[in-house]
Design a protein around this motif. Structure first.
Motif, short mmCIF file in Angstrom:
data_model
loop_
_atom_site.label_atom_id
_atom_site.label_comp_id
_atom_site.label_asym_id
_atom_site.label_seq_id
_atom_site.Cartn_x
_atom_site.Cartn_y
_atom_site.Cartn_z
N GLN A 123 0.81 -1.21 0.00
CA GLN A 123 0.00 0.00 0.00
C GLN A 123 0.86 1.27 0.00
O GLN A 123 0.63 2.20 -0.77
CB GLN A 123 -0.92 0.01 1.23
CG GLN A 123 -1.96 -1.09 1.21
CD GLN A 123 -2.87 -1.01 -0.02
OE1 GLN A 123 -3.36 0.06 -0.35
NE2 GLN A 123 -3.09 -2.14 -0.68
N SER A 124 1.88 1.30 0.86
CA SER A 124 2.62 2.54 1.04
C SER A 124 3.58 2.85 -0.10
O SER A 124 3.96 4.01 -0.29
CB SER A 124 3.39 2.51 2.37
OG SER A 124 4.28 1.42 2.41
N CYS A 125 3.96 1.83 -0.88
CA CYS A 125 4.88 2.12 -1.99
C CYS A 125 4.20 2.96 -3.07
O CYS A 125 4.87 3.53 -3.94
CB CYS A 125 5.46 0.84 -2.58
SG CYS A 125 4.33 -0.16 -3.56
N LYS A 126 2.87 3.09 -3.00
CA LYS A 126 2.17 3.98 -3.92
C LYS A 126 2.47 5.45 -3.59
O LYS A 126 2.32 6.32 -4.44
CB LYS A 126 0.66 3.72 -3.85
CG LYS A 126 0.27 2.30 -4.29
CD LYS A 126 -1.18 1.99 -3.98
CE LYS A 126 -1.52 0.53 -4.29
NZ LYS A 126 -2.89 0.18 -3.90
N CYS B 50 6.71 -4.38 -3.60
CA CYS B 50 6.93 -3.18 -4.41
C CYS B 50 7.07 -3.48 -5.91
O CYS B 50 6.76 -2.63 -6.74
CB CYS B 50 8.19 -2.45 -3.94
SG CYS B 50 8.02 -1.72 -2.30
N LYS B 51 7.51 -4.67 -6.24
CA LYS B 51 7.77 -5.00 -7.64
C LYS B 51 6.51 -4.88 -8.47
O LYS B 51 6.54 -4.40 -9.62
CB LYS B 51 8.34 -6.42 -7.75
CG LYS B 51 8.78 -6.80 -9.16
CD LYS B 51 9.45 -8.16 -9.17
CE LYS B 51 9.94 -8.51 -10.57
NZ LYS B 51 10.63 -9.84 -10.59
N GLY B 52 5.38 -5.27 -7.90
CA GLY B 52 4.12 -5.20 -8.64
C GLY B 52 3.70 -3.80 -8.99
O GLY B 52 2.93 -3.59 -9.93
N SER B 53 4.19 -2.80 -8.22
CA SER B 53 3.87 -1.40 -8.48
C SER B 53 5.01 -0.68 -9.19
O SER B 53 4.98 0.55 -9.31
CB SER B 53 3.54 -0.67 -7.17
OG SER B 53 2.43 -1.25 -6.53
N ASP B 54 5.99 -1.45 -9.61
CA ASP B 54 7.16 -0.87 -10.30
C ASP B 54 7.83 0.19 -9.44
O ASP B 54 8.27 1.23 -9.94
CB ASP B 54 6.77 -0.30 -11.67
CG ASP B 54 7.99 -0.06 -12.56
OD1 ASP B 54 8.99 -0.77 -12.39
OD2 ASP B 54 7.93 0.84 -13.42
N ILE C 248 10.56 0.82 -5.84
CA ILE C 248 11.82 0.25 -5.39
C ILE C 248 11.94 0.23 -3.87
O ILE C 248 11.24 0.94 -3.15
CB ILE C 248 13.03 1.00 -5.98
CG1 ILE C 248 13.01 2.47 -5.58
CG2 ILE C 248 13.08 0.86 -7.49
CD1 ILE C 248 14.27 3.22 -6.00
N VAL C 249 12.89 -0.58 -3.42
CA VAL C 249 13.25 -0.67 -2.01
C VAL C 249 14.72 -0.27 -1.88
O VAL C 249 15.58 -0.85 -2.55
CB VAL C 249 13.07 -2.10 -1.47
CG1 VAL C 249 13.53 -2.18 0.00
CG2 VAL C 249 11.64 -2.58 -1.61
N TYR C 250 14.99 0.73 -1.04
CA TYR C 250 16.36 1.04 -0.69
C TYR C 250 16.73 0.19 0.53
O TYR C 250 16.06 0.26 1.56
CB TYR C 250 16.51 2.52 -0.32
CG TYR C 250 16.29 3.47 -1.47
CD1 TYR C 250 17.25 3.59 -2.48
CD2 TYR C 250 15.14 4.25 -1.56
CE1 TYR C 250 17.05 4.47 -3.55
CE2 TYR C 250 14.94 5.13 -2.61
CZ TYR C 250 15.91 5.23 -3.60
OH TYR C 250 15.71 6.10 -4.64
N ALA C 251 17.76 -0.62 0.39
CA ALA C 251 18.16 -1.54 1.46
C ALA C 251 19.48 -1.05 2.06
O ALA C 251 20.55 -1.24 1.48
CB ALA C 251 18.31 -2.96 0.91
N VAL C 252 19.39 -0.40 3.23
CA VAL C 252 20.55 0.21 3.87
C VAL C 252 21.13 -0.76 4.90
O VAL C 252 20.45 -1.15 5.85
CB VAL C 252 20.16 1.53 4.56
CG1 VAL C 252 21.37 2.13 5.28
CG2 VAL C 252 19.57 2.51 3.57
N GLY D 21 0.76 9.66 5.63
CA GLY D 21 0.10 8.44 5.20
C GLY D 21 1.04 7.26 5.09
O GLY D 21 0.60 6.11 4.95
N GLY D 22 2.35 7.53 5.15
CA GLY D 22 3.35 6.47 5.06
C GLY D 22 3.51 5.71 6.36
O GLY D 22 2.97 6.09 7.41
N ILE D 23 4.28 4.64 6.31
CA ILE D 23 4.39 3.69 7.42
C ILE D 23 5.79 3.71 8.03
O ILE D 23 6.79 3.76 7.31
CB ILE D 23 4.07 2.26 6.93
CG1 ILE D 23 2.61 2.14 6.48
CG2 ILE D 23 4.38 1.22 8.03
CD1 ILE D 23 1.59 2.31 7.58
N LEU D 24 5.84 3.69 9.35
CA LEU D 24 7.06 3.41 10.09
C LEU D 24 6.89 2.06 10.77
O LEU D 24 5.93 1.84 11.52
CB LEU D 24 7.32 4.50 11.15
CG LEU D 24 8.45 4.19 12.15
CD1 LEU D 24 9.80 4.09 11.44
CD2 LEU D 24 8.48 5.24 13.26
#
Length: 205
Positions: A30-33, A55-59, A61-65, A158-161
């Motif tokens: 939801q939030s990747c939108k 996230c892939k389904g919504s095209d 990305i994920v930043y992986a730190v 509206g984003g998630i922590l």
């Protein structure tokens, strides 16, 4: 719920419970939108697969730190040390090679952007608003506080922590993640959402 993941998640090293992973997937979907997802503390990629698959389904990305040198408890002689991830040539942990293999096996190399650095370094000059931040880095007080301060301000309304390993009882686990969970709760920035196992969740107001 049952989620179709691109790999056998049980074959990836990590400490994330299935219900926590599924909650991450649902919230990321939801939030990747709103914007990209960022996680702190990727280790070998278990949580990254859940986030990346969502996230892939919504095209998006994920930043992986992750500096991929392991948290305090992963070091030589510590409780969660894994000798398979120890590079004796430099006498340091190194989970990055395994992480990359996990992303390749899951078909997520075009979805996940690895940032091999600490939060303090990676967040310098950061300008990209984020749809979701998942904190699961070092569990020392200093590391957890740095992760929180580095990324919370970048979450869009509206984003998630999400914060992993919340143990209100000190007998159950370390208190640093719980302390930043309490910071988020008291900040006035977030609406608290129901916890899932040890996964604390908030929505940015």
């Amino acid at each position: 719920m049952s989620i179709a993941l691109p790999v056998d998640i049980d074959q990836i090293k990590g400490f994330l419970a299935q219900d926590e992973g599924e909650a991450l997937y649902q919230h990321a979907q939801q939030s990747c939108k709103l914007g990209p997802v960022l996680e702190v503390g990727s280790y070998c990629g278990k949580s990254t697969v859940y986030l990346g698959a969502a996230c892939k389904g919504s095209d998006n990305i994920v930043y992986a730190v992750d500096h991929h040198r392991g948290s305090e408890e992963h070091q030589l002689g510590e409780e969660y040390h894994d000798p398979d991830l120890y590079d004796s040539s430099v006498e340091l942990m190194d989970s990055f090679k395994v992480f990359r293999a996990s992303m390749r096996a899951a078909g997520l190399e075009e979805t996940v952007v690895p940032i091999v650095a600490s939060s303090a370094v990676a967040s310098k000059g950061w300008n990209t608003p984020l749809g979701m931040v998942f904190i699961d880095g070092g569990h020392s007080e200093e590391a957890a506080q740095t992760d929180y301060r580095s990324w919370v301000s970048h979450i869009k309304p509206g984003g998630i922590l999400a914060i992993h390993d919340i143990f209100p009882n000190p007998a159950d686990g370390g208190q640093a993640p719980y302390n930043i969970w309490k910071l988020a709760k008291a900040s006035g920035l977030f609406e608290e959402l129901p916890m899932v196992n040890t996964l604390g969740l908030f929505r940015r107001k």
